[in-house]
Design a protein around this motif. Structure first.
Motif, PDB file in Angstrom:
ATOM      1  N   LEU A   1       1.364  -1.608   0.085  1.00  0.00           N
ATOM      2  CA  LEU A   1      -0.174   0.235   0.091  1.00  0.00           C
ATOM      3  C   LEU A   1       1.014   0.825  -0.091  1.00  0.00           C
ATOM      4  N   PHE A   2       2.278   1.309   0.940  1.00  0.00           N
ATOM      5  CA  PHE A   2       3.008   2.243   0.984  1.00  0.00           C
ATOM      6  C   PHE A   2       3.470   2.948  -0.616  1.00  0.00           C
ATOM      7  N   GLU A   3       4.001   1.503  -0.825  1.00  0.00           N
ATOM      8  CA  GLU A   3       4.368   1.675  -2.238  1.00  0.00           C
ATOM      9  C   GLU A   3       4.190   1.893  -3.301  1.00  0.00           C
ATOM     10  N   TYR A   4       2.558   1.870  -2.969  1.00  0.00           N
ATOM     11  CA  TYR A   4       1.476   1.917  -4.645  1.00  0.00           C
ATOM     12  C   TYR A   4       1.213   4.097  -4.360  1.00  0.00           C
ATOM     13  N   LEU A   5       1.017   4.457  -2.981  1.00  0.00           N
ATOM     14  CA  LEU A   5       0.989   4.916  -2.287  1.00  0.00           C
ATOM     15  C   LEU A   5       1.766   6.302  -3.359  1.00  0.00           C
TER      16      LEU A   5
ATOM     17  N   THR B   1      13.914   3.519   6.236  1.00  0.00           N
ATOM     18  CA  THR B   1      13.715   2.115   6.591  1.00  0.00           C
ATOM     19  C   THR B   1      12.545   1.427   8.084  1.00  0.00           C
ATOM     20  N   SER B   2      13.378   2.163   9.256  1.00  0.00           N
ATOM     21  CA  SER B   2      12.531   1.889  10.707  1.00  0.00           C
ATOM     22  C   SER B   2      11.197   2.889  10.425  1.00  0.00           C
ATOM     23  N   GLU B   3      11.526   3.999   9.847  1.00  0.00           N
ATOM     24  CA  GLU B   3       9.998   4.753   9.471  1.00  0.00           C
ATOM     25  C   GLU B   3       8.904   4.297   9.188  1.00  0.00           C
ATOM     26  N   ARG B   4       9.163   3.520   8.415  1.00  0.00           N
ATOM     27  CA  ARG B   4       8.318   2.758   7.466  1.00  0.00           C
ATOM     28  C   ARG B   4       7.683   1.370   8.641  1.00  0.00           C
ATOM     29  N   GLN B   5       9.060   1.062   8.769  1.00  0.00           N
ATOM     30  CA  GLN B   5       8.587   0.028  10.223  1.00  0.00           C
ATOM     31  C   GLN B   5       7.915   0.458  11.178  1.00  0.00           C
TER      32      GLN B   5
ATOM     33  N   LEU C   1       5.579   2.773  11.682  1.00  0.00           N
ATOM     34  CA  LEU C   1       4.126   3.216  11.271  1.00  0.00           C
ATOM     35  C   LEU C   1       3.500   1.750  10.732  1.00  0.00           C
ATOM     36  N   ILE C   2       4.148   0.916   9.951  1.00  0.00           N
ATOM     37  CA  ILE C   2       2.736  -0.384   9.623  1.00  0.00           C
ATOM     38  C   ILE C   2       2.803  -0.560  11.275  1.00  0.00           C
ATOM     39  N   GLU C   3       3.513  -1.058  12.450  1.00  0.00           N
ATOM     40  CA  GLU C   3       3.472  -1.752  13.660  1.00  0.00           C
ATOM     41  C   GLU C   3       2.525  -0.933  14.441  1.00  0.00           C
ATOM     42  N   HIS C   4       2.695   0.353  14.033  1.00  0.00           N
ATOM     43  CA  HIS C   4       1.623   1.004  14.682  1.00  0.00           C
ATOM     44  C   HIS C   4       0.212   1.041  14.229  1.00  0.00           C
ATOM     45  N   MET C   5       0.112   0.727  12.653  1.00  0.00           N
ATOM     46  CA  MET C   5      -0.563   0.651  12.090  1.00  0.00           C
ATOM     47  C   MET C   5      -1.868  -1.111  12.932  1.00  0.00           C
ATOM     48  N   ILE C   6      -0.613  -1.395  12.774  1.00  0.00           N
ATOM     49  CA  ILE C   6      -1.207  -2.817  12.787  1.00  0.00           C
ATOM     50  C   ILE C   6      -1.491  -3.130  14.193  1.00  0.00           C
ATOM     51  N   GLY C   7      -1.272  -2.834  15.383  1.00  0.00           N
ATOM     52  CA  GLY C   7      -0.733  -2.284  16.392  1.00  0.00           C
ATOM     53  C   GLY C   7      -2.790  -1.640  17.281  1.00  0.00           C
ATOM     54  N   PHE C   8      -2.264  -0.245  16.347  1.00  0.00           N
ATOM     55  CA  PHE C   8      -3.898  -0.055  16.790  1.00  0.00           C
ATOM     56  C   PHE C   8      -5.044  -0.309  16.012  1.00  0.00           C
ATOM     57  N   SER C   9      -5.155  -1.257  15.273  1.00  0.00           N
ATOM     58  CA  SER C   9      -5.785  -2.039  14.650  1.00  0.00           C
ATOM     59  C   SER C   9      -6.325  -3.321  15.294  1.00  0.00           C
ATOM     60  N   ASN C  10      -5.555  -3.654  16.119  1.00  0.00           N
ATOM     61  CA  ASN C  10      -6.080  -4.871  17.170  1.00  0.00           C
ATOM     62  C   ASN C  10      -6.394  -4.778  18.386  1.00  0.00           C
TER      63      ASN C  10
ATOM     64  N   LEU D   1      -7.253   5.535  12.360  1.00  0.00           N
ATOM     65  CA  LEU D   1      -6.594   5.236  11.659  1.00  0.00           C
ATOM     66  C   LEU D   1      -5.666   5.717  10.024  1.00  0.00           C
ATOM     67  N   LEU D   2      -6.633   6.163   9.260  1.00  0.00           N
ATOM     68  CA  LEU D   2      -6.282   6.824   8.387  1.00  0.00           C
ATOM     69  C   LEU D   2      -5.434   7.835   8.287  1.00  0.00           C
ATOM     70  N   MET D   3      -5.772   8.649   9.982  1.00  0.00           N
ATOM     71  CA  MET D   3      -4.597  10.166  10.115  1.00  0.00           C
ATOM     72  C   MET D   3      -3.241   9.619  10.556  1.00  0.00           C
ATOM     73  N   MET D   4      -3.143   8.463  10.808  1.00  0.00           N
ATOM     74  CA  MET D   4      -1.567   8.107  10.861  1.00  0.00           C
ATOM     75  C   MET D   4      -1.178   7.816  10.099  1.00  0.00           C
ATOM     76  N   LEU D   5      -1.132   8.084   8.468  1.00  0.00           N
ATOM     77  CA  LEU D   5      -0.726   8.459   6.871  1.00  0.00           C
ATOM     78  C   LEU D   5      -0.063   9.973   7.130  1.00  0.00           C
ATOM     79  N   TYR D   6      -1.692  10.713   7.465  1.00  0.00           N
ATOM     80  CA  TYR D   6      -1.123  12.070   7.196  1.00  0.00           C
ATOM     81  C   TYR D   6      -0.109  13.128   6.690  1.00  0.00           C
ATOM     82  N   PRO D   7       0.586  12.360   8.582  1.00  0.00           N
ATOM     83  CA  PRO D   7       2.482  13.309   8.017  1.00  0.00           C
ATOM     84  C   PRO D   7       3.142  13.076   6.773  1.00  0.00           C
ATOM     85  N   TYR D   8       2.433  11.800   6.101  1.00  0.00           N
ATOM     86  CA  TYR D   8       3.514  11.048   5.658  1.00  0.00           C
ATOM     87  C   TYR D   8       2.899  11.701   3.878  1.00  0.00           C
TER      88      TYR D   8
END
Length: 182
Positions: free
Chosen positions: A101-105, A117-121, A123-132, A157-164
């Motif tokens: 998704l991030f590559e597509y966007l 790389t750790s920034e991407r990691q 964000l992904i971990e944060h979004m998965i953790g929030f979802s869970n 959840l969507l706002m987690m993407l906003y800074p990017y």
């Protein structure tokens, strides 16, 4: 209690499900069937911020029907190897799905490239953790879980993407009518 809810005899229920774990497994795999299908279909349809928001909403809404799992998820993962193995596999699939998704966007000019790389990691971990855990948190703090709350958590959840977001992405986000999407 399950037999009573289903209006069947406990003997009939025990015929189909020999143990409590059999029932939990059947319910768990029924719940994740929709999630698994979405991950498998990622990339087959056009992806927009609107479709992302809709997918997030559908996932969070689906969790409501199976909220008893999410309130006791950690115990279930410790006590049932089949559920644990699947859940761990799902984590890997979800992680890869977010990478896709991030590559597509990024290719569409909606989000900027990650500086590290750790920034991407993170964000992904944060979004998965929030979802869970969003639903679990609603029980801890005795929050009424209704459509408005699901919309609110979808927005979070969507706002987690906003800074990017790039300027183009921010413009698209500003044009979203999140209340109308779900």
């Amino acid at each position: 209690m399950i037999a009573l809810q289903l209006k069947m005899s406990s003997g009939n229920l025990n015929y189909h499900f020999k143990t409590r774990e059999d029932i939990l497994e059947a319910l768990y795999f029924e719940m994740v069937e929709t999630f698994d299908a979405r991950i498998e279909q990622l990339g087959e349809h056009e992806i927009t911020l609107e479709t992302i928001a809709q997918d997030m909403y559908k996932s969070l809404d689906r969790m409501i029907a199976y909220r008893f799992f999410w309130t006791d998820l950690y115990n279930l993962l410790r006590s049932n190897e089949k559920i644990k193995a699947h859940f761990e596999g799902v984590y890997s699939s979800r992680y890869k799905g977010y990478e896709f998704l991030f590559e597509y966007l990024h290719q569409k000019g909606i989000i900027r490239d990650f500086e590290f790389t750790s920034e991407r990691q993170f964000l992904i971990e944060h979004m998965i953790g929030f979802s869970n855990t969003w639903l679990y948190n609603s029980f801890i703090y005795d929050i009424k879980v209704d459509d408005n709350y699901i919309r609110h958590q979808t927005t979070n959840l969507l706002m987690m993407l906003y800074p990017y977001f790039t300027d183009f992405g921010k413009k698209q986000y500003g044009e979203l009518k999140l209340g109308d999407l779900m």
